[in-house]
Design a protein around this motif. Structure first.
Motif, mmCIF file in Angstrom:
data_model
loop_
_atom_site.group_PDB
_atom_site.id
_atom_site.type_symbol
_atom_site.label_atom_id
_atom_site.label_comp_id
_atom_site.label_asym_id
_atom_site.label_seq_id
_atom_site.Cartn_x
_atom_site.Cartn_y
_atom_site.Cartn_z
ATOM 1 N N PRO A 68 0.809 -1.229 0.000
ATOM 2 C CA PRO A 68 0.000 0.000 0.000
ATOM 3 C C PRO A 68 0.842 1.280 0.000
ATOM 4 N N TRP A 69 1.906 1.319 0.777
ATOM 5 C CA TRP A 69 2.734 2.536 0.812
ATOM 6 C C TRP A 69 3.421 2.765 -0.530
ATOM 7 N N GLU A 70 3.795 1.704 -1.226
ATOM 8 C CA GLU A 70 4.410 1.859 -2.545
ATOM 9 C C GLU A 70 3.404 2.459 -3.526
ATOM 10 N N PHE A 71 2.188 1.950 -3.476
ATOM 11 C CA PHE A 71 1.121 2.486 -4.325
ATOM 12 C C PHE A 71 0.929 3.968 -4.043
ATOM 13 N N ASP A 72 0.914 4.361 -2.773
ATOM 14 C CA ASP A 72 0.700 5.770 -2.415
ATOM 15 C C ASP A 72 1.763 6.677 -3.034
ATOM 16 N N LEU A 77 3.221 10.400 -7.643
ATOM 17 C CA LEU A 77 4.045 10.802 -8.783
ATOM 18 C C LEU A 77 3.248 10.734 -10.090
ATOM 19 N N ARG A 78 2.450 9.714 -10.237
ATOM 20 C CA ARG A 78 1.655 9.538 -11.461
ATOM 21 C C ARG A 78 0.661 10.673 -11.625
ATOM 22 N N ARG A 79 0.023 11.076 -10.533
ATOM 23 C CA ARG A 79 -0.960 12.171 -10.593
ATOM 24 C C ARG A 79 -0.313 13.513 -10.907
ATOM 25 N N ALA A 80 0.996 13.627 -10.669
ATOM 26 C CA ALA A 80 1.698 14.889 -10.924
ATOM 27 C C ALA A 80 1.732 15.212 -12.421
ATOM 28 N N GLY A 81 1.497 14.213 -13.257
ATOM 29 C CA GLY A 81 1.546 14.431 -14.696
ATOM 30 C C GLY A 81 2.973 14.446 -15.208
ATOM 31 N N THR A 82 3.099 14.473 -16.509
ATOM 32 C CA THR A 82 4.413 14.454 -17.149
ATOM 33 C C THR A 82 5.259 15.601 -16.629
ATOM 34 N N PRO A 83 6.456 15.378 -16.222
ATOM 35 C CA PRO A 83 7.294 14.182 -16.338
ATOM 36 C C PRO A 83 7.213 13.244 -15.123
ATOM 37 N N TYR A 84 6.109 13.269 -14.379
ATOM 38 C CA TYR A 84 5.869 12.356 -13.250
ATOM 39 C C TYR A 84 6.975 12.464 -12.193
ATOM 40 N N GLN A 85 7.200 13.671 -11.738
ATOM 41 C CA GLN A 85 8.225 13.883 -10.723
ATOM 42 C C GLN A 85 7.779 14.913 -9.701
ATOM 43 N N LEU A 86 8.253 14.712 -8.477
ATOM 44 C CA LEU A 86 7.981 15.625 -7.372
ATOM 45 C C LEU A 86 9.221 15.682 -6.491
ATOM 46 N N SER A 87 9.294 16.723 -5.687
ATOM 47 C CA SER A 87 10.355 16.781 -4.681
ATOM 48 C C SER A 87 9.964 15.868 -3.522
ATOM 49 N N PRO A 88 10.929 15.434 -2.724
ATOM 50 C CA PRO A 88 10.572 14.650 -1.538
ATOM 51 C C PRO A 88 9.599 15.401 -0.621
ATOM 52 N N GLY A 89 9.738 16.716 -0.523
ATOM 53 C CA GLY A 89 8.815 17.510 0.300
ATOM 54 C C GLY A 89 7.388 17.454 -0.222
#
Length: 181
Positions: A68-72, A77-89
């Motif tokens: 479950p935590w992996e899915f979260d 990241l997937r919801r962020a849209g292309t290029p599917y990336q976010l900062s750790p924060g």
């Protein structure tokens, strides 16, 4: 399942079902008539439903080799849209875990080649976490499995009832989601 039919008039039939919460509430009313146990009628059902949902989620995720935590993390990241990336924060904000926990999770997902760390071009000291193609595929497949499980849980409700329930639950959860810090 004990089903009782109540005839309201000649055109409308309501079906009342007794569940475990009804039996629990009746027992408390018998044993503690001095207490108002009405909140149990709603919140015990929400709690029981949460347990059933947790089982359904775990099943959907395990079919795709995810916890479950992996899915979260992957779906944030997937919801962020292309290029599917976010900062750790940003991932911390979306998944409600501590920075140490997030660091550990990113490390574990990177070892599985589901995410990769990249330097943040706008901050020399920062990093970005990007979903790999494999991570995106697994997140998409697990989401489809989850939605199948959730549809099955909601199958007894009409579209209108689902909308009404969503609105009522939103009314209850919104104050918790809008608490700073």
């Amino acid at each position: 399942m004990d089903v009782k039919r109540l005839y309201v008039d000649t055109t409308t039939t309501l079906i009342a079902m007794e569940d475990e919460v009804d039996r629990l509430v009746a027992a408390w009313r018998r044993e503690r008539p001095d207490l108002d146990v009405e909140p149990l009628e709603v919140l015990s059902r929400v709690s029981r439903l949460a347990r059933h949902l947790d089982r359904a989620r775990r099943l959907a995720f395990s079919e795709h080799g995810l916890e479950p935590w992996e899915f979260d993390v992957l779906t944030a990241l997937r919801r962020a849209g292309t290029p599917y990336q976010l900062s750790p924060g940003q991932l911390l904000t979306q998944t409600l875990v501590t920075s140490g926990t997030m660091t550990n999770r990113i490390d574990r997902l990177a070892k599985k080649d589901l995410v990769e760390r990249l330097p943040d071009p706008s901050d020399r000291r920062g990093v970005l976490v990007r979903l790999t193609d494999e991570g995106r595929d697994r997140a998409d497949q697990a989401l489809a499995g989850l939605l199948d499980q959730e549809r099955a849980i909601l199958a007894e409700l009409s579209r209108t009832q689902r909308g009404e329930l969503a609105g009522l639950l939103r009314q209850l959860t919104a104050p918790f989601d809008n608490i700073p810090g």
